[in-house]
Design an enzyme around this catalytic site. Structure first.
Site, short mmCIF file in Angstrom:
data_model
loop_
_atom_site.label_atom_id
_atom_site.label_comp_id
_atom_site.label_asym_id
_atom_site.label_seq_id
_atom_site.Cartn_x
_atom_site.Cartn_y
_atom_site.Cartn_z
N GLY A 8 0.89 -1.16 -0.15
CA GLY A 8 -0.05 0.06 -0.16
C GLY A 8 0.79 1.14 0.08
CG ASP A 34 -0.47 1.38 -4.57
OD1 ASP A 34 -0.57 1.76 -3.59
OD2 ASP A 34 -1.31 1.45 -5.38
NE ARG A 36 -3.58 3.33 -6.23
CZ ARG A 36 -3.41 4.29 -5.63
NH1 ARG A 36 -4.11 5.41 -6.10
NH2 ARG A 36 -2.41 4.23 -4.61
CG ASP A 52 -5.01 -7.89 -4.98
OD1 ASP A 52 -5.13 -7.49 -3.65
OD2 ASP A 52 -5.84 -8.17 -5.59
CE1 TYR A 142 -8.79 2.25 8.61
CE2 TYR A 142 -9.49 3.97 10.44
CZ TYR A 142 -8.57 3.41 9.51
OH TYR A 142 -7.38 4.11 9.78
CE LYS A 146 -6.37 0.29 10.21
NZ LYS A 146 -5.12 -0.09 9.58
N1 SER Z 1 -7.55 9.16 9.36
C1 SER Z 1 -8.50 7.99 9.63
C2 SER Z 1 -9.81 8.33 9.15
O1 SER Z 1 -10.28 9.20 9.31
C3 SER Z 1 -8.51 7.58 10.98
O2 SER Z 1 -7.50 6.68 11.08
O3 SER Z 1 -10.35 7.36 8.58
#
Ligand code: SER
Length: 321
Positions: A8, A34, A36, A52, A142, A146
């Site tokens: 990434g 990456d 791309r 990938d 997200y 995490k």
């Molecule tokens: N900067 C990130 C976001 O806003 C938070 O880790 O998704």
């Protein structure tokens, strides 16, 4: 001899961290990857390959062929983008981490770096000076990914001795790449609008405080953590990390000191709820105690530096060059 794989590398953090790694280890020792191929042109200082991360066979082949010793796994779907396709975000963020951790165990890699985030915290977390250890009930996909990822990192360290290290980054602000789908990314975009003399339409309320950090501090923290002796890294889930905290109104006022005519309008959208679920400020005393962390930049220092450097990276649309 260390051989570093960055997954990434074309993202906001990767584009700057990869340069710092090449400075430390030498460009020949660093392989930027990456999804791309278009990211290639940004990596003339090191090696580059498309990858990938969801193709675990390709990942394993690359690690074995190149005798990789360290992986920086930075590929992830961020908070705002993640809410648009939650199952995809979960799949990418989680499975890719497990591939990397398994590979680290199997190939006995030296070190793994994996970023976590303030998104692991949730509405029931103490909002001010959020402690290292406290209630975490994230309500974005997200954040959930995490938080689960942090548990997996600690698990692989304890059960398999994988030397995995991690930071809970605040919102990262840099001028070398464009906003990438995060809730904190308004604080990247606002500088682009300021140098283009455009009014900024802010998707958060004016008083919405969030923990933030200027990219040079984030790079310094990452290298300091990764270069620390193994025994100094006592937290194997992820370290709280703080730089500064500000609201949209305060960053606007900081920019106005340089761009007096700058204008802003506040139109909060779905991202406001995400911001409301995150802390206002972070207690990072464990990072300070364990491996000597200290940030260099405050809000005005960051603003001055960005406004000086941004125009040469991304010339404003209304400027003829
Ligand atoms: N900067 C990130 C976001 O806003 C938070 O880790 O998704």
């Amino acid at each position: 001899m260390e051989k570093i794989l960055v997954i990434g590398a074309g993202g906001q953090l990767g584009s700057e961290l990869t340069q710092a790694l090449a400075n430390q280890f030498g460009g020949e020792q660093v392989i930027a990857t990456d999804l791309r191929d278009s990211a290639r042109s940004a990596f003339d200082f090191c090696r580059f390959q498309t990858l990938d991360v969801m193709n675990k066979e390709a990942l394993r082949d690359l690690v074995k062929e190149e005798k990789v010793t360290q992986i920086y796994h930075l590929a992830a779907v961020l908070s705002a983008t993640g809410e648009k396709n939650p199952l995809f975000a979960w799949h990418l963020n989680m499975d890719s981490l497990l591939y990397v951790l398994e590979l680290a165990k199997e190939q006995k890699l030296d070190k793994i770096y994996w970023p976590s985030s303030i998104a692991v915290f949730g509405p029931n977390t103490p909002k001010f000076n959020t402690p290292q250890f406290c209630v975490k009930e994230p309500n974005t996909v997200y954040g959930i990914s995490k938080q689960a990822g942090e548990r997996w990192c600690e698990y692989y360290f304890e059960k398999h001795g994988v030397d995995v290290r991690s930071l809970r980054y605040p919102g990262l602000i840099g001028y070398k790449s464009l906003p990438g789908g995060g809730t904190t990314d308004y604080a990247v975009d606002i500088y682009h609008k300021a140098i283009a003399n455009e009014k900024f339409n802010c998707f958060l309320r004016e008083d919405s405080y969030l923990p933030m950090m200027y990219m040079p501090d984030a790079i310094k923290a990452t290298l300091d953590l990764m270069n620390a002796p193994r025994e100094s890294v006592k937290i194997r889930s992820s370290y709280n990390l703080a730089g500064m905290s500000f609201s949209p109104k305060e960053i606007f006022e900081s920019i106005k000191k340089h761009v007096p005519d700058f204008q802003i309008e506040f139109n909060p959208d779905f991202r406001q709820a995400i911001a409301d679920s995150w802390p206002d400020s972070i207690d990072d005393s464990r990072a300070r105690e364990d491996w000597g962390w200290q940030p260099d930049y405050d809000l005005d220092g960051m603003t001055t530096d960005i406004l000086k450097n941004l125009p040469s990276y991304f010339p404003p649309k209304n400027t003829l060059i």
